[in-house]
Design an enzyme around this catalytic site. Structure first.
Site, PDB file in Angstrom:
ATOM      1  N   THR A  43     -78.803 -44.143  -7.704  1.00  0.00           N
ATOM      2  CA  THR A  43     -78.112 -43.466  -8.749  1.00  0.00           C
ATOM      3  C   THR A  43     -77.012 -44.577  -8.881  1.00  0.00           C
ATOM      4  O   THR A  43     -76.981 -44.671 -10.311  1.00  0.00           O
ATOM      5  CB  THR A  43     -78.072 -42.111  -8.008  1.00  0.00           C
ATOM      6  OG1 THR A  43     -79.048 -41.324  -7.455  1.00  0.00           O
ATOM      7  CG2 THR A  43     -77.856 -40.879  -9.148  1.00  0.00           C
ATOM      8  N   TYR A 105     -87.580 -34.356 -13.881  1.00  0.00           N
ATOM      9  CA  TYR A 105     -88.441 -34.357 -15.062  1.00  0.00           C
ATOM     10  C   TYR A 105     -89.265 -32.821 -14.954  1.00  0.00           C
ATOM     11  O   TYR A 105     -89.260 -31.973 -15.893  1.00  0.00           O
ATOM     12  CB  TYR A 105     -88.978 -35.302 -15.863  1.00  0.00           C
ATOM     13  CG  TYR A 105     -89.572 -35.268 -17.183  1.00  0.00           C
ATOM     14  CD1 TYR A 105     -88.978 -34.781 -18.157  1.00  0.00           C
ATOM     15  CD2 TYR A 105     -90.522 -35.039 -16.755  1.00  0.00           C
ATOM     16  CE1 TYR A 105     -89.225 -35.159 -19.716  1.00  0.00           C
ATOM     17  CE2 TYR A 105     -91.240 -34.438 -18.323  1.00  0.00           C
ATOM     18  CZ  TYR A 105     -89.878 -34.462 -19.561  1.00  0.00           C
ATOM     19  OH  TYR A 105     -90.151 -33.926 -20.823  1.00  0.00           O
ATOM     20  N   TYR A 131     -83.754 -38.219  -0.437  1.00  0.00           N
ATOM     21  CA  TYR A 131     -82.078 -38.287  -1.081  1.00  0.00           C
ATOM     22  C   TYR A 131     -82.511 -36.762  -1.780  1.00  0.00           C
ATOM     23  O   TYR A 131     -82.810 -37.007  -2.712  1.00  0.00           O
ATOM     24  CB  TYR A 131     -82.150 -39.398  -1.983  1.00  0.00           C
ATOM     25  CG  TYR A 131     -81.042 -39.539  -3.088  1.00  0.00           C
ATOM     26  CD1 TYR A 131     -79.847 -38.726  -3.048  1.00  0.00           C
ATOM     27  CD2 TYR A 131     -81.005 -40.990  -3.965  1.00  0.00           C
ATOM     28  CE1 TYR A 131     -79.158 -39.079  -3.134  1.00  0.00           C
ATOM     29  CE2 TYR A 131     -79.965 -40.729  -4.902  1.00  0.00           C
ATOM     30  CZ  TYR A 131     -78.583 -40.354  -4.915  1.00  0.00           C
ATOM     31  OH  TYR A 131     -77.740 -40.668  -5.395  1.00  0.00           O
ATOM     32  N   LYS A 159     -79.748 -37.769   2.770  1.00  0.00           N
ATOM     33  CA  LYS A 159     -78.262 -38.113   2.005  1.00  0.00           C
ATOM     34  C   LYS A 159     -78.932 -37.149   1.275  1.00  0.00           C
ATOM     35  O   LYS A 159     -79.264 -36.464   0.003  1.00  0.00           O
ATOM     36  CB  LYS A 159     -78.463 -39.373   1.254  1.00  0.00           C
ATOM     37  CG  LYS A 159     -77.629 -39.259  -0.156  1.00  0.00           C
ATOM     38  CD  LYS A 159     -77.546 -40.377  -0.912  1.00  0.00           C
ATOM     39  CE  LYS A 159     -75.753 -40.625  -1.847  1.00  0.00           C
ATOM     40  NZ  LYS A 159     -76.252 -41.587  -3.001  1.00  0.00           N
TER      41      LYS A 159
END
Length: 293
Positions: A43, A105, A131, A159
């Site tokens: 990211t 989204y 993640y 994570k």
């Protein structure tokens, strides 16, 4: 794999092309500092602003440059089939772990997310780090993480970029009770110590791009049970994490801080992100001067 893993920024030139010379210099800096892992196409690396071809190219270049620590590659996408292809590519070039954020989204149920990850796990052999970043993508519930960990041995960890220590606690208690080898990392600098105390394995934290010495000192002191030092470094990280509150985006915060510290990354973000101006840079500079003394 445990300790301090760095979600790498992607350096750009003024024309928005990838600055491979800066990438090489920054990876060299982090390896010399002693971090335990480097994570490309994160990211923090603005992966949503990169083409699939650029993501593959960065993964290949990173594999060439990362020599002494664990190497992780982000392969998230809104398309399950694209994730499978990117994950196969990462596996083929010799990546140690892939890191896969959920689709974003469109809202998805736990059952849809389970199918997404199970298809990837069944089509590839590389160890996968889930993640969880609910501010940006579909959230991963504790029950879903546990189900995936129990059913797929190649789903190796998670994570947790979530500002809820209760969630991290529950993942550690619930999932590690079934899979002792399952790794739990925080994605937030300010939760590094909390995660270690609860029995987690480390952190994948963006501020380590510009201040890895603080994260590493905390981790080393924790391992050695020097708790006065642990508290001091934890408080430094708590203050340092306020850099995100100053800037308009995490990318701007990290790249401005890197620029202030004299690192070779140019303060350039790919559109649609924009860099903050001098006023924000001065405020970040004041923060760093107070914390990194």
């Amino acid at each position: 794999m445990r300790g301090v893993i760095v979600p790498l920024v992607t350096p750009f030139n003024e024309d928005y092309s990838i600055d491979f010379a800066a990438l090489e210099e920054h990876i060299g800096f982090l390896q010399k500092a002693g971090v335990h892992g480097i994570f490309i196409n994160a990211t923090t690396g603005e992966f949503t602003s990169l083409t699939s071809e650029e993501r593959r190219l960065l993964a290949e270049k990173g594999r060439e440059l990362v020599s002494s620590v664990f190497y992780l590659v982000g392969t998230a996408s809104t398309s399950t089939f694209e994730v499978i292809e990117l994950t196969k590519h990462a596996q083929d070039i010799g990546t140690d772990y892939v890191v896969i954020a959920p689709p974003y989204y469109c809202p998805l149920s736990d059952e849809a997310l389970f199918r997404h990850y199970s298809m990837i796990a069944e089509k590839t052999d590389i160890p996968m780090i889930l993640y969880n970043i609910p501010a940006c993508a579909n959230p991963l519930s504790v029950s879903l993480i546990k189900r995936l960990a129990v059913e797929y041995s190649n789903i190796a960890g998670v994570k947790e970029t979530i500002d809820s220590i209760n969630h991290v606690r529950d993942v550690i208690i619930e999932v590690k009770s079934e899979r002792k080898d399952f790794k739990v990392f925080t994605g937030l600098d300010q939760h590094f110590l909390n995660t270690l105390i609860l029995g987690g394995d480390g952190g994948i934290m963006a501020c380590a791009n510009f201040a890895p010495e603080i994260h590493l000192a905390l981790y080393k002191a924790f391992q050695e049970k020097r708790f006065e030092k642990v508290m001091m470094y934890a408080q430094k990280l708590a203050k340092l994490s306020r850099v995100y509150d100053i800037a308009s985006s995490f990318g701007s915060a990290i790249k401005l801080a890197m620029s202030i510290r004299g690192l070779s990354i140019k303060p350039v973000l790919r559109p649609p992100y924009i860099m903050d101006g001098e006023k924000v840079k001065e405020e970040i500079e004041r923060l760093l001067s107070r914390v990194l003394q």
